[in-house]
Design an enzyme around this catalytic site. Structure first.
Site, PDB file in Angstrom:
ATOM      1  N   ASP A  61      45.624   0.511  -2.796  1.00 25.14           N
ATOM      2  CA  ASP A  61      44.460   1.386  -2.813  1.00 25.14           C
ATOM      3  C   ASP A  61      44.368   2.103  -1.466  1.00 25.14           C
ATOM      4  O   ASP A  61      44.201   1.461  -0.436  1.00 25.14           O
ATOM      5  CB  ASP A  61      43.228   0.507  -3.061  1.00 25.14           C
ATOM      6  N   THR A  94      41.861   8.110  -3.849  1.00 28.24           N
ATOM      7  CA  THR A  94      41.753   7.939  -2.396  1.00 28.24           C
ATOM      8  C   THR A  94      43.053   8.297  -1.699  1.00 28.24           C
ATOM      9  O   THR A  94      43.046   8.828  -0.596  1.00 28.24           O
ATOM     10  CB  THR A  94      41.405   6.489  -2.064  1.00 28.24           C
ATOM     11  N   THR A  95      44.159   7.994  -2.365  1.00 31.68           N
ATOM     12  CA  THR A  95      45.439   8.318  -1.749  1.00 31.68           C
ATOM     13  C   THR A  95      45.691   9.817  -1.817  1.00 31.68           C
ATOM     14  O   THR A  95      46.102  10.434  -0.842  1.00 31.68           O
ATOM     15  CB  THR A  95      46.592   7.584  -2.466  1.00 31.68           C
ATOM     16  N   ASP A 387      38.184   0.462  -9.236  1.00 29.78           N
ATOM     17  CA  ASP A 387      38.525   1.884  -9.283  1.00 29.78           C
ATOM     18  C   ASP A 387      38.333   2.430 -10.689  1.00 29.78           C
ATOM     19  O   ASP A 387      37.721   3.480 -10.884  1.00 29.78           O
ATOM     20  CB  ASP A 387      39.998   2.098  -8.881  1.00 29.78           C
TER      21      ASP A 387
END
Length: 527
Positions: A61, A94-95, A387
């Protein structure tokens, strides 16, 4: 050298080119760090803390990785920040947001080297981002009216989110869990009422969703093991005053019998309190604090299930779920709201006994029990599931859906390219650079899968020049595939958040032309 003396000895400043270089390099280093976790074939990172426990976290994550880094570079901190915000806001992507910002800066660096002013680049990026958002808005699918279709959309989104995480082997199972849990929320984005309990043992496939609410506690001795049609009083009060507390109190007495009297009085106080509690007409009493043996005995005699030391989250959630309120005084029973549920029983998960409340008032609550081989696996599974839950709960509110797998990026890049051709002046270079940065995401997804990214992205581009095409990268077969058939979908909200956050972060770092580091405070030598 007289000018240099403005700052204290240790303080340093970097101007112009050097400052910009430092911030670009830092931001790109961060982007490269999380780059490899992108996509279904992304790899995990092990984070080991140097603290006492030497805790090891294995994670995929982006936000978790960046949160755990201690970073000195100023620009890199901006990127860490946007990934955190992305995590709080929509939960997934998020990445991508960090990678996209990194790529935008990489392109900007080339432009700055070609003597284009940062402000020009920024205004170009602004136009491009706006254009990209419009391109996506025209392509969204919204199945809110049709419940069947909408549910399958949610399933697809959940599977796409989970496919880049540890749960990808059983993603059908977990996607179903996540969708069921979110559908119960009926449109609220409050994930508090979905409780996740982690129990080591078994395999990930043994995880299940329980309709009711599970408290991680054992049932006391000599108390009823199962109660039907329970009335629950949730309380936060001290139930441990039947003995004289020797530590704090100083009592002068003539003889031992006086001590016994005091103890007797204490016991009476306790008994009255218990009587008051029983007067509420309850058959289950949950307390946040200790319950001593004496009151526990009294409860058991009255046939009331008493649970002590339920942790605070558990209590809050239990009150929320059963529709009760947390009480701390018991003098007027008619004002206290009791919680209700159909059945309280003890269940076994693995070795542990837990208490299950089923048939609760608020149908929205449920508990997901995760099983897994080790704590690391469970932690990572919880993060991935979280997530998925975040994305789904956002999608239930904003039901617009896009395909995934690099398809939205290609759509945006195509539109942005066309805008670049129409725009006169230096801005067009910046707009073109923006589209190159967007193309980097499918490129990296392909690279992580060990495919020939240049070849694939070129093919995709050609495909996308046809009207109404659904082509994206199919990582499993290693070619260009049809995203509609493969069922790879993403939430529009996530994509929009990625696009806008990344652009703004890149803008912010571009505006920097000087970095001033202040002097560390001098410690006096006290020797």
């Amino acid at each position: 050298m007289a000018i240099e003396r403005i700052f204290k000895d240790e303080a340093s400043e970097e101007k112009g080119e050097r400052a910009r270089m430092a911030s670009f390099v830092g931001a790109m280093a961060i982007a490269d760090l999380v780059k490899t976790t992108l996509g279904p074939k992304g790899m995990d990172k092990i984070l080991q803390s140097t603290g006492r426990g030497r805790e090891v976290t294995v994670t995929n994550d982006g936000a978790t990785i960046l949160k755990s880094l201690h970073i000195d570079n100023a620009a890199a901190k901006v990127l860490v920040d946007i990934s955190k915000v992305q995590d709080d806001e929509v939960g997934d992507g998020t990445t991508s947001v960090v990678v996209l910002a990194g790529e935008l800066l990489r392109e900007a660096e080339k432009l700055v080297a070609a003597k284009i002013h940062p402000m020009t680049i920024i205004s170009g990026y602004r136009m491009a981002a706006e254009c990209a958002r419009h391109a996506l808005l025209q392509k969204v699918v919204d199945n809110k009216e049709d419940a069947e279709k909408f549910r399958s959309d949610l399933m697809r989104i959940a599977m796409t989110t989970l496919s880049s995480k540890i749960l990808c082997q059983d993603k059908d199972h977990f996607a179903k869990l996540a969708v069921d849990a979110v559908m119960r929320l009926k449109g609220s984005t409050n994930l508090e009422s979905i409780q996740i309990i982690k129990k080591p043992g078994g395999s990930l496939k043994d995880s299940f969703l329980d309709e009711g609410f599970i408290l991680d506690k054992k049932i006391g001795i000599g108390q009823p093991k199962r109660i039907e049609n329970a009335n629950i009083l949730v309380a936060n009060t001290a139930m441990d005053t039947d003995k004289v507390k020797i530590y704090g109190a100083r009592v002068r007495v003539d003889s031992m019998s006086k001590v016994a009297q005091i103890e007797g009085a204490e016991k009476e106080k306790m008994r009255e309190k218990v009587q008051k509690i029983i007067a509420h007409g309850i058959n289950c009493f949950v307390n946040r604090q200790l319950i001593y043996n004496f009151p526990e005995e009294l409860f058991a005699d009255a046939g009331i299930l008493a649970i002590e030391h339920a942790d605070f989250d558990g209590i809050e959630r239990l009150a929320l779920v059963t529709g009760g309120e947390i009480a701390s005084t018991f003098d007027n029973p008619e004002t206290v709201k009791l919680g209700h549920c159909k059945l309280i029983e003890e269940i076994m998960i693995g070795e542990d006994k837990l208490i299950r409340f089923s048939g609760v008032e608020m149908g929205q609550a449920c508990t997901i029990v995760l099983r897994g081989a080790s704590h690391h696996v469970l932690d990572e599974a919880e993060r991935s599931l979280h997530d998925a839950l975040c994305v789904l709960s956002q999608t239930v509110n904003d039901s617009r859906v896009l395909f995934g797998g690099g398809w939205p990026e290609m759509i945006m890049a195509k539109e942005v390219d066309e805008l670049a051709r129409k725009t006169p002046g230096k801005k067009s270079h910046a707009i073109e650079a923006f589209s190159r940065a967007l193309l980097a995401i499918p490129t990296i997804i392909a690279d992580n899968a060990g495919l020939d990214s240049a070849e694939l992205v070129a093919q995709l581009r050609a495909e996308h020049h046809k009207e109404g095409c659904n082509a994206g990268i199919d990582v499993i077969s290693g070619s260009v595939g049809d995203m509609a058939e493969l069922g790879i979908s993403e939430a529009f909200k996530v994509k929009q958040a990625v696009l806008l956050s990344a652009t703004e972060a890149a803008e912010m770092i571009l505006r920097v032309d000087e970095i001033i580091t202040c002097a560390p405070r001098q410690r006096e030598n006290r020797m």
